[in-house]
Design a protein around this motif. Structure first.
Motif, PDB file in Angstrom:
ATOM      1  N   LEU A   8      84.594  66.904  84.500  1.00  0.00           N
ATOM      2  CA  LEU A   8      84.114  65.756  83.738  1.00  0.00           C
ATOM      3  C   LEU A   8      84.434  65.997  82.269  1.00  0.00           C
ATOM      4  O   LEU A   8      84.033  67.023  81.713  1.00  0.00           O
ATOM      5  N   THR A   9      85.163  65.061  81.669  1.00  0.00           N
ATOM      6  CA  THR A   9      85.518  65.170  80.250  1.00  0.00           C
ATOM      7  C   THR A   9      84.784  64.086  79.476  1.00  0.00           C
ATOM      8  O   THR A   9      84.953  62.893  79.745  1.00  0.00           O
ATOM      9  N   ILE A  10      83.948  64.525  78.535  1.00  0.00           N
ATOM     10  CA  ILE A  10      83.212  63.650  77.620  1.00  0.00           C
ATOM     11  C   ILE A  10      83.415  64.205  76.229  1.00  0.00           C
ATOM     12  O   ILE A  10      83.306  65.414  76.012  1.00  0.00           O
ATOM     13  N   ASN A  11      83.715  63.331  75.271  1.00  0.00           N
ATOM     14  CA  ASN A  11      83.839  63.769  73.878  1.00  0.00           C
ATOM     15  C   ASN A  11      84.927  64.831  73.713  1.00  0.00           C
ATOM     16  O   ASN A  11      84.831  65.708  72.877  1.00  0.00           O
ATOM     17  N   GLY A  12      85.952  64.782  74.557  1.00  0.00           N
ATOM     18  CA  GLY A  12      87.055  65.731  74.473  1.00  0.00           C
ATOM     19  C   GLY A  12      86.760  67.100  75.056  1.00  0.00           C
ATOM     20  O   GLY A  12      87.581  68.007  74.961  1.00  0.00           O
ATOM     21  N   VAL A  13      85.592  67.278  75.672  1.00  0.00           N
ATOM     22  CA  VAL A  13      85.187  68.553  76.258  1.00  0.00           C
ATOM     23  C   VAL A  13      85.120  68.393  77.777  1.00  0.00           C
ATOM     24  O   VAL A  13      84.524  67.439  78.273  1.00  0.00           O
ATOM     25  N   THR A  14      85.717  69.355  78.489  1.00  0.00           N
ATOM     26  CA  THR A  14      85.736  69.300  79.943  1.00  0.00           C
ATOM     27  C   THR A  14      84.827  70.381  80.523  1.00  0.00           C
ATOM     28  O   THR A  14      84.911  71.543  80.113  1.00  0.00           O
ATOM     29  N   GLN A  15      83.968  69.973  81.452  1.00  0.00           N
ATOM     30  CA  GLN A  15      83.072  70.883  82.155  1.00  0.00           C
ATOM     31  C   GLN A  15      83.157  70.585  83.649  1.00  0.00           C
ATOM     32  O   GLN A  15      83.367  69.435  84.052  1.00  0.00           O
ATOM     33  N   THR A  16      82.966  71.611  84.464  1.00  0.00           N
ATOM     34  CA  THR A  16      82.908  71.423  85.904  1.00  0.00           C
ATOM     35  C   THR A  16      81.497  70.961  86.278  1.00  0.00           C
ATOM     36  O   THR A  16      80.511  71.544  85.815  1.00  0.00           O
ATOM     37  N   VAL A  17      81.423  69.901  87.092  1.00  0.00           N
ATOM     38  CA  VAL A  17      80.144  69.347  87.522  1.00  0.00           C
ATOM     39  C   VAL A  17      80.156  69.150  89.032  1.00  0.00           C
ATOM     40  O   VAL A  17      81.217  69.150  89.665  1.00  0.00           O
ATOM     41  N   GLU A  18      78.965  68.987  89.591  1.00  0.00           N
ATOM     42  CA  GLU A  18      78.820  68.671  91.009  1.00  0.00           C
ATOM     43  C   GLU A  18      78.077  67.353  91.139  1.00  0.00           C
ATOM     44  O   GLU A  18      76.963  67.215  90.619  1.00  0.00           O
ATOM     45  N   LEU A  19      78.694  66.398  91.820  1.00  0.00           N
ATOM     46  CA  LEU A  19      78.072  65.107  92.057  1.00  0.00           C
ATOM     47  C   LEU A  19      77.500  65.090  93.470  1.00  0.00           C
ATOM     48  O   LEU A  19      78.260  65.173  94.442  1.00  0.00           O
ATOM     49  N   GLU A  20      76.195  65.019  93.570  1.00  0.00           N
ATOM     50  CA  GLU A  20      75.555  64.852  94.871  1.00  0.00           C
ATOM     51  C   GLU A  20      75.808  63.410  95.279  1.00  0.00           C
ATOM     52  O   GLU A  20      75.407  62.484  94.574  1.00  0.00           O
ATOM     53  N   THR A  21      76.505  63.234  96.396  1.00  0.00           N
ATOM     54  CA  THR A  21      77.026  61.911  96.745  1.00  0.00           C
ATOM     55  C   THR A  21      76.575  61.472  98.126  1.00  0.00           C
ATOM     56  O   THR A  21      76.547  62.258  99.064  1.00  0.00           O
ATOM     57  N   ASP A  53      76.598  71.041  76.205  1.00  0.00           N
ATOM     58  CA  ASP A  53      77.820  71.482  76.879  1.00  0.00           C
ATOM     59  C   ASP A  53      79.029  70.628  76.491  1.00  0.00           C
ATOM     60  O   ASP A  53      80.172  71.056  76.645  1.00  0.00           O
ATOM     61  N   TYR A  54      78.787  69.408  76.023  1.00  0.00           N
ATOM     62  CA  TYR A  54      79.872  68.489  75.652  1.00  0.00           C
ATOM     63  C   TYR A  54      79.967  68.303  74.141  1.00  0.00           C
ATOM     64  O   TYR A  54      80.598  67.359  73.667  1.00  0.00           O
ATOM     65  N   GLY A  55      79.332  69.184  73.394  1.00  0.00           N
ATOM     66  CA  GLY A  55      79.401  69.112  71.937  1.00  0.00           C
ATOM     67  C   GLY A  55      78.579  67.982  71.349  1.00  0.00           C
ATOM     68  O   GLY A  55      78.770  67.605  70.200  1.00  0.00           O
ATOM     69  N   LEU A  56      77.636  67.447  72.108  1.00  0.00           N
ATOM     70  CA  LEU A  56      76.784  66.344  71.660  1.00  0.00           C
ATOM     71  C   LEU A  56      75.478  66.928  71.131  1.00  0.00           C
ATOM     72  O   LEU A  56      74.446  66.892  71.791  1.00  0.00           O
ATOM     73  N   THR A  57      75.550  67.466  69.925  1.00  0.00           N
ATOM     74  CA  THR A  57      74.435  68.252  69.411  1.00  0.00           C
ATOM     75  C   THR A  57      73.611  67.556  68.334  1.00  0.00           C
ATOM     76  O   THR A  57      72.624  68.123  67.854  1.00  0.00           O
ATOM     77  N   TRP A  58      73.982  66.326  67.946  1.00  0.00           N
ATOM     78  CA  TRP A  58      73.179  65.638  66.931  1.00  0.00           C
ATOM     79  C   TRP A  58      71.751  65.530  67.423  1.00  0.00           C
ATOM     80  O   TRP A  58      71.482  65.230  68.588  1.00  0.00           O
ATOM     81  N   ASN A  59      70.802  65.754  66.505  1.00  0.00           N
ATOM     82  CA  ASN A  59      69.401  65.623  66.845  1.00  0.00           C
ATOM     83  C   ASN A  59      68.588  65.565  65.568  1.00  0.00           C
ATOM     84  O   ASN A  59      69.122  65.760  64.468  1.00  0.00           O
ATOM     85  N   ALA A  60      67.308  65.311  65.707  1.00  0.00           N
ATOM     86  CA  ALA A  60      66.374  65.313  64.584  1.00  0.00           C
ATOM     87  C   ALA A  60      65.088  65.981  65.055  1.00  0.00           C
ATOM     88  O   ALA A  60      64.588  65.678  66.140  1.00  0.00           O
TER      89      ALA A  60
END
Length: 183
Positions: A111-124, A151-158
């Motif tokens: 799964l690639t989000i925000n230019g970062v790829t991680q291996t995921v498992e989809l329970e289907t 994991d996808y570099g989505l670190t913005w927070n407050a």
């Protein structure tokens, strides 16, 4: 050992029907409430092999299509604080394996989000087949997974005055996929 296909599902290529498929997400906000949203699935193919293990999935999603019911929040999610939708408009999923899991199955992939790829498992879950009023052979599937924003570099927070953070790290994703058989 080859796992037979679920009853009613036949081998072939099935195009994901974007107008009848959804990708939705849920994330905790301020530690107490849930924010829900959707992202458009723009294309994809479920290739059903002669057995479960020889099957595969590819899909593309449009990061700029995010909809949470609040235009300001949607704009923030599209921004460089989160998804960089202008620079990285497409999210992708490419399966690497499909395996049986009781009566259902697990699709493992990248799964690639925000230019970062991680291996995921989809329970289907395969939810069935039908012929629509236009004569199209359809097959439908439901999948769920949980990802870490970090994991996808989505670190913005407050930080919150009461402790914790505004946006949780864990995001639940649910996919409802309707496909049309091509061959």
């Amino acid at each position: 050992m080859a796992t037979p296909l679920p009853a009613g599902l036949t081998a072939g290529a099935y195009a994901i029907d974007p107008s009848h498929s959804t990708a939705s997400f849920t994330v905790r906000h301020a530690g107490i409430a849930k924010v829900r949203g959707t992202i458009a699935i723009t294309s994809g193919v479920v290739t059903v092999g002669e057995d479960l293990e020889s099957s595969s999935v590819t899909a593309e999603l449009d990061a700029a299509s995010v909809s949470t019911g609040d235009a300001n929040r949607d704009g923030h999610l599209k921004s460089a604080d989160f998804w960089h939708a202008e620079e990285r408009p497409t999210w992708t999923f490419t399966s690497t394996s499909v395996k049986a899991d009781g009566g259902d199955f697990v699709i493992v992939g990248d799964l690639t989000i925000n230019g970062v790829t991680q291996t995921v498992e989809l329970e289907t879950e395969f939810t069935g087949t039908a012929t629509d009023p236009f004569g199209n052979a359809r097959a439908a599937f439901e999948s769920e997974l949980e990802i870490s924003r970090a994991d996808y570099g989505l670190t913005w927070n407050a930080a919150l005055e009461t402790g914790g953070f505004l946006v949780a790290d864990k995001v639940k994703i649910a996919l409802d996929i309707s496909t049309i058989k091509q061959s």
